[in-house]
Design an enzyme around this catalytic site. Structure first.
Site, PDB file in Angstrom:
ATOM      1  CE  LYS A   1       6.074  -3.707   3.883  1.00  0.00           C
ATOM      2  NZ  LYS A   1       4.673  -4.416   4.078  1.00  0.00           N
TER       3      LYS A   1
ATOM      4  CB  SER B   1       3.513  -6.079   0.666  1.00  0.00           C
ATOM      5  OG  SER B   1       3.227  -5.695   1.944  1.00  0.00           O
TER       6      SER B   1
ATOM      7  CB  SER C   1       2.316  -7.901   4.018  1.00  0.00           C
ATOM      8  OG  SER C   1       1.541  -7.672   2.689  1.00  0.00           O
TER       9      SER C   1
END
Ligand code: GLN
Length: 483
Positions: A78, A153, A177
């Site tokens: 990420k 997210s 997330s």
């Protein structure tokens, strides 16, 4: 071997060790898969294919019987986690050009274990969001239905694994997330206990809530990744000096005698019936296997969302003060230094991030501090106590992850409250700091549903054992989207 891109980390490890597969072949296959599906899914912000191939070649050349546990295995990360020499944007225009001069601890641990990075994954700007639509770069699509969001997210991290572009990835979870996108994309994901995995080199959102964790297609693979990334780090003051269990050895397949609590409060009003049904059926599978299932109450659950949306923005407003165009990323030219800071922040932070900074600054300002921030912290203590009381009677708590399956692109973007409600079942866990695992447990309207398993602090081993036992009994995790 065909379809190399479908290999799990565990299967790839066996083939690599046996010499029937090279890291170069595996990396090439994943890059070919990325080339084929990434134009539709768009899980990545930055691809490092050339570098990955070079590292794969080196991994093949240096393989020895005692090579690291992830030697030659390609993964993706990420884009809120710093990678030395590789652009790290946090999905924000304010860090569009930021290239960190160091690796986050999780990244150096993965590298030391021999892993290879395919690139950096898309996410909501500074991890604020539940749909990956607030990224400054582009949206990521759900591999199961390209008209829908992958969740957020860490939407890129979940979508890349679901679309078979990477066998595993890293994401972060401040309020859901990792778990919400894992559920919405039909993959497995683990949010570790706060303090279990180092946050050094993670660009902070809500420092008292953030945790890094793995995504994969099996719980066994999550265990392999956790074994590498978990553990004390002197460079993170909130990292806990608690010994790391042998997660792989914990996967006994046994759930007999385990006490599983089901909190009524998590079956919220307005929950999609198909989500509730899949969740309850999953719990019944564990019961049929000898687990004891009991109803329980976590009475302060309904206050978690308002408390979270005070605490997380308050911390974010402080953390994001460092982005001023002076030290990191691009600078908007202006008449004076103050002009430049104002222009850089005003133009380069997106609307959701600006909203959070304003909310947080307001909640922390003199005169409002007691009414909002202090109250929210008191509520947080009550939520933590709910979990302490529950874990005196049960070993694991089972609940839904998200009240609905993946929603349509654009559906909630103009309605922040509707978007925030997407995390109503995951936020309390971050406030309490406890670990939580999500595994695919069925479909509703043809879209994946995830079962959430919540554990005692630092008892990731039990969660992984239950999740793995569930995957031995079911095949939801083996289904792939038709892309
Ligand atoms: N959706 C929640 C938020 O926007 C949680 C995000 C996260 O866990 N990073 O704050």
């Amino acid at each position: 071997m065909t379809d190399l891109h479908t290999l799990t980390v565990a299967a790839a490890r066996v083939a690599l060790a046996a010499g029937t597969l090279s890291s170069y072949e595996l990396t090439e296959a994943l890059l070919a898969r990325i080339q084929a599906v990434e134009p539709r899914v768009r899980a990545f912000i930055t691809l490092t294919g050339e570098q990955a191939l070079a590292e794969a070649r080196a991994a093949d050349a240096t393989r020895r019987p005692d090579s690291g546990p992830l030697h030659g295995i390609p993964l993706a990360i990420k884009d809120v986690i710093c990678t030395n020499g590789v652009r790290t944007t946090c999905g924000s225009a304010i860090l569009e050009t930021f290239v960190p001069p160091y690796d986050a601890t999780v990244v150096s641990r993965l590298k030391a274990a021999g892993a290879i990075s395919l690139g950096k994954l898309n996410c909501d700007e500074f991890a604020m969001g539940s749909s990956t639509e607030t990224s400054a770069f582009h949206i990521t699509r759900n591999p199961w239905d390209l008209e829908r969001v992958p969740g957020g997210s860490s939407g890129g991290s979940a979508a890349a694994v679901a679309a078979l572009m990477a066998p595993a990835s890293l994401g972060t979870d401040t309020g859901g997330s990792i778990r919400q996108p894992a559920a919405l994309c039909g993959v497995s994901g683990l949010k570790p206990t706060y303090g279990r995995v180092s946050r050094f080199g993670l660009v902070a959102y809500g420092s008292s809530l953030d945790q890094i964790g793995p995504f994969a297609r099996t719980v066994e693979d999550l265990a392999l990744l956790m074994q590498v990334i978990a553990g004390h780090d002197p460079r993170d003051g909130t990292s806990a000096p608690v010994p790391v269990a042998d997660y792989c050895a914990a996967l006994s397949g046994e759930v007999r005698g385990l006490r599983i609590g089901v909190p009524g409060e998590y079956f919220v009003e307005g929950m999609e019936p198909g989500v509730e049904q899949a969740t309850r059926e999953a719990i019944a599978v564990l019961r049929a296997q000898g687990a004891e299932v009991v109803e329980l109450s976590l009475p302060h659950t309904r206050y978690a969302l308002p408390a979270y949306y005070i605490i997380a923005p308050a911390e974010a407003s402080a953390n994001l003060a460092r982005f001023d165009g002076v030290r990191y990323g691009p600078r908007e030219p202006g008449e004076s230094m103050w002009d430049e800071i104002e222009l850089t922040r005003g133009r380069r932070f997106g609307p959701e991030v600006r909203r959070r900074i304003m909310l947080g600054t307001y909640a922390l300002s003199a005169g409002y501090y007691d009414a909002y921030y202090k109250r929210a912290q008191q509520v947080r203590t009550l939520i933590k106590r709910d979990f302490d009381a529950a874990f005196a009677h049960v070993d694991v708590i089972a609940a839904p992850t998200s009240p609905t399956v993946a929603f349509k692109v654009g559906e909630k973007l103009d309605n922040p409250i509707a978007m925030y409600l997407s995390d109503v079942c995951t936020l309390p866990i971050n406030l309490a700091g406890v670990p939580s695992l999500v595994v695919p447990c069925g479909f509703s309207q043809g879209l994946p549903v995830g079962l959430q398993l919540i554990g005692r602090p630092f008892d990731e081993a039990t969660l992984l054992r239950v999740g793995d036992a569930y995957q031995r009994l079911t095949d939801w995790h083996t289904r792939y989207p038709a892309l």
